[in-house]
Design a protein around this motif. Structure first.
Motif, PDB file in Angstrom:
ATOM      1  N   LEU A  74      41.372  47.468  52.111  1.00 42.06           N
ATOM      2  CA  LEU A  74      40.261  46.516  52.123  1.00 42.06           C
ATOM      3  C   LEU A  74      40.706  45.167  51.576  1.00 42.06           C
ATOM      4  CD1 LEU A  74      37.396  48.789  50.758  1.00 42.06           C
ATOM      5  CD2 LEU A  74      37.815  48.129  53.128  1.00 42.06           C
ATOM      6  N   GLU A  75      40.277  44.114  52.248  1.00 41.16           N
ATOM      7  CA  GLU A  75      40.598  42.748  51.825  1.00 41.16           C
ATOM      8  C   GLU A  75      40.011  42.452  50.445  1.00 41.16           C
ATOM      9  OE1 GLU A  75      42.554  39.181  52.410  1.00 41.16           O
ATOM     10  OE2 GLU A  75      42.562  40.893  53.752  1.00 41.16           O
ATOM     11  N   GLU A  76      38.829  43.007  50.186  1.00 45.79           N
ATOM     12  CA  GLU A  76      38.157  42.759  48.906  1.00 45.79           C
ATOM     13  C   GLU A  76      38.962  43.312  47.731  1.00 45.79           C
ATOM     14  OE1 GLU A  76      35.579  40.755  48.321  1.00 45.79           O
ATOM     15  OE2 GLU A  76      35.747  40.340  50.454  1.00 45.79           O
ATOM     16  N   ASP A  77      39.670  44.428  47.953  1.00 49.21           N
ATOM     17  CA  ASP A  77      40.501  44.987  46.886  1.00 49.21           C
ATOM     18  C   ASP A  77      41.602  44.008  46.499  1.00 49.21           C
ATOM     19  OD1 ASP A  77      38.965  47.259  46.953  1.00 49.21           O
ATOM     20  OD2 ASP A  77      40.417  48.430  48.114  1.00 49.21           O
ATOM     21  N   PHE A  78      42.201  43.373  47.485  1.00 51.20           N
ATOM     22  CA  PHE A  78      43.251  42.386  47.205  1.00 51.20           C
ATOM     23  C   PHE A  78      42.669  41.173  46.490  1.00 51.20           C
ATOM     24  CE2 PHE A  78      45.403  38.476  48.796  1.00 51.20           C
ATOM     25  CZ  PHE A  78      46.521  38.559  47.960  1.00 51.20           C
ATOM     26  N   LYS A  79      41.527  40.692  46.952  1.00 53.82           N
ATOM     27  CA  LYS A  79      40.908  39.521  46.326  1.00 53.82           C
ATOM     28  C   LYS A  79      40.546  39.807  44.868  1.00 53.82           C
ATOM     29  CE  LYS A  79      39.108  37.391  50.509  1.00 53.82           C
ATOM     30  NZ  LYS A  79      37.910  36.983  51.249  1.00 53.82           N
ATOM     31  N   THR A  80      40.017  40.977  44.617  1.00 54.26           N
ATOM     32  CA  THR A  80      39.683  41.369  43.243  1.00 54.26           C
ATOM     33  C   THR A  80      40.935  41.413  42.388  1.00 54.26           C
ATOM     34  OG1 THR A  80      37.817  42.669  44.055  1.00 54.26           O
ATOM     35  CG2 THR A  80      38.610  43.159  41.837  1.00 54.26           C
ATOM     36  N   TRP A  81      41.972  42.031  42.904  1.00 54.03           N
ATOM     37  CA  TRP A  81      43.241  42.116  42.169  1.00 54.03           C
ATOM     38  C   TRP A  81      43.792  40.718  41.887  1.00 54.03           C
ATOM     39  CZ3 TRP A  81      48.116  40.386  43.457  1.00 54.03           C
ATOM     40  CH2 TRP A  81      49.153  40.798  42.628  1.00 54.03           C
ATOM     41  N   LEU A  82      43.738  39.855  42.876  1.00 52.35           N
ATOM     42  CA  LEU A  82      44.277  38.507  42.731  1.00 52.35           C
ATOM     43  C   LEU A  82      43.527  37.709  41.666  1.00 52.35           C
ATOM     44  CD1 LEU A  82      46.468  36.654  43.892  1.00 52.35           C
ATOM     45  CD2 LEU A  82      44.812  35.875  45.588  1.00 52.35           C
ATOM     46  N   LEU A  83      42.210  37.871  41.610  1.00 48.49           N
ATOM     47  CA  LEU A  83      41.421  37.172  40.590  1.00 48.49           C
ATOM     48  C   LEU A  83      41.757  37.633  39.170  1.00 48.49           C
ATOM     49  CD1 LEU A  83      37.923  37.012  42.305  1.00 48.49           C
ATOM     50  CD2 LEU A  83      39.466  35.099  41.823  1.00 48.49           C
ATOM     51  N   GLU A  84      42.197  38.864  39.060  1.00 50.60           N
ATOM     52  CA  GLU A  84      42.527  39.413  37.739  1.00 50.60           C
ATOM     53  C   GLU A  84      43.904  39.003  37.237  1.00 50.60           C
ATOM     54  OE1 GLU A  84      42.124  43.576  38.495  1.00 50.60           O
ATOM     55  OE2 GLU A  84      39.920  43.513  38.450  1.00 50.60           O
ATOM     56  N   GLN A  85      44.712  38.387  38.102  1.00 53.13           N
ATOM     57  CA  GLN A  85      46.079  38.019  37.728  1.00 53.13           C
ATOM     58  C   GLN A  85      46.097  36.726  36.907  1.00 53.13           C
ATOM     59  OE1 GLN A  85      48.441  40.395  38.397  1.00 53.13           O
ATOM     60  NE2 GLN A  85      46.545  41.365  39.049  1.00 53.13           N
ATOM     61  N   ASP A  86      47.205  36.533  36.207  1.00 58.54           N
ATOM     62  CA  ASP A  86      47.348  35.330  35.375  1.00 58.54           C
ATOM     63  C   ASP A  86      47.692  34.111  36.229  1.00 58.54           C
ATOM     64  OD1 ASP A  86      49.964  35.740  36.077  1.00 58.54           O
ATOM     65  OD2 ASP A  86      50.669  36.253  34.071  1.00 58.54           O
ATOM     66  N   SER A  87      48.006  33.020  35.589  1.00 64.11           N
ATOM     67  CA  SER A  87      48.240  31.751  36.278  1.00 64.11           C
ATOM     68  C   SER A  87      49.489  31.763  37.157  1.00 64.11           C
ATOM     69  CB  SER A  87      48.328  30.610  35.266  1.00 64.11           C
ATOM     70  OG  SER A  87      49.420  30.827  34.392  1.00 64.11           O
ATOM     71  N   SER A  88      50.327  32.771  37.045  1.00 63.71           N
ATOM     72  CA  SER A  88      51.522  32.841  37.896  1.00 63.71           C
ATOM     73  C   SER A  88      51.148  33.039  39.370  1.00 63.71           C
ATOM     74  CB  SER A  88      52.450  33.971  37.434  1.00 63.71           C
ATOM     75  OG  SER A  88      51.826  35.229  37.628  1.00 63.71           O
ATOM     76  N   MET A  89      49.931  33.477  39.622  1.00 58.88           N
ATOM     77  CA  MET A  89      49.473  33.712  41.002  1.00 58.88           C
ATOM     78  C   MET A  89      48.569  32.577  41.507  1.00 58.88           C
ATOM     79  SD  MET A  89      50.941  36.515  41.942  1.00 58.88           S
ATOM     80  CE  MET A  89      50.083  37.135  43.346  1.00 58.88           C
TER      81      MET A  89
END
Length: 159
Positions: A74-89
Motif C-alpha cells: 500500500l502506498e499509504e504504508d510508505f507515506k506513513t513510514w516516510l513521515l516518521e523518518q528524520d531529516s535525512s529523508m
C-alpha cells in the motif's frame, strides 16, 4: 539508507517530459496535425512504460527493506513510514511531493486532451455522415434494435 531518491528523481523528470508532451498534443489537436499526434502518442507510451518500470522498482525496493507488505503493498504504508523518518529523508519527501503535484497536473492535462479528442471525433463523424448523405433524422431501427442511416440519392459524393 534507502536508495529510493534516484527513483523519484527520474520519475519527476519523466512527469515533466509528459507534461510538456501533453501541451504539445493539445497544440497538435488544435492544428489537426495527425503526424504530430501519432508521434506524440508513441513518445507518451514510451514514457509511461518507463514510469511503470520505475514504479515496480520502487515497490520492490520498499518490499526489500520491509517498509511495505509484500502481499498487500500500500502506498499509504510508505507515506506513513516516510513521515516518521528524520531529516535525512527530506529530499525524498520533497521529491515525492513534487511527483504527486506533477502527476495531478498531467492527469488534468490528459483529461482536457481527451475531451478535445472526443469533440474532434464527434465532429469528424458528423462531417463524414454528411458526406455520405446521412443525418440524425434519417435513421431507422433494425430488427435487432440498433439504428442505421437511410441511404440518400443526394449525397455530396455523388454531386
Amino acid at each position: 539508507m534507502l536508495p529510493i531518491a534516484p527513483v523519484f528523481l527520474r520519475s519527476k523528470e519523466i512527469l515533466q517530459q509528459l507534461s510538456s508532451l501533453l501541451d504539445s498534443e493539445r497544440v497538435a489537436f488544435g492544428e489537426l496535425n495527425s503526424e504530430a499526434i501519432v508521434s506524440i502518442a508513441a513518445e507518451k507510451s514510451a514514457l509511461l512504460d518507463e514510469m511503470n518500470l520505475l514504479n515496480e522498482r520502487r515497490v520492490n525496493l520498499l518490499i526489500k527493506f520491509n517498509i511495505i507488505d509484500r502481499k498487500k503493498p500500500l502506498e499509504e504504508d510508505f507515506k506513513t513510514w516516510l513521515l516518521e523518518q528524520d531529516s535525512s529523508m527530506d529530499e525524498t519527501r520533497q521529491l515525492m511531493e513534487e511527483c504527486e503535484t506533477l502527476l495531478t497536473l498531467c492527469k488534468t492535462k490528459n483529461q482536457s486532451n481527451a475531451r478535445i479528442l472526443t469533440t474532434l471525433q464527434k465532429r469528424n463523424k458528423h462531417l463524414f455522415e454528411l458526406l455520405q448523405g446521412h443525418n440524425d433524422k434519417s435513421k431507422v431501427y433494425t430488427s435487432r434494435g440498433a439504428t442505421r442511416p437511410i441511404s440518400s440519392k443526394h449525397t455530396l459524393g455523388r454531386a
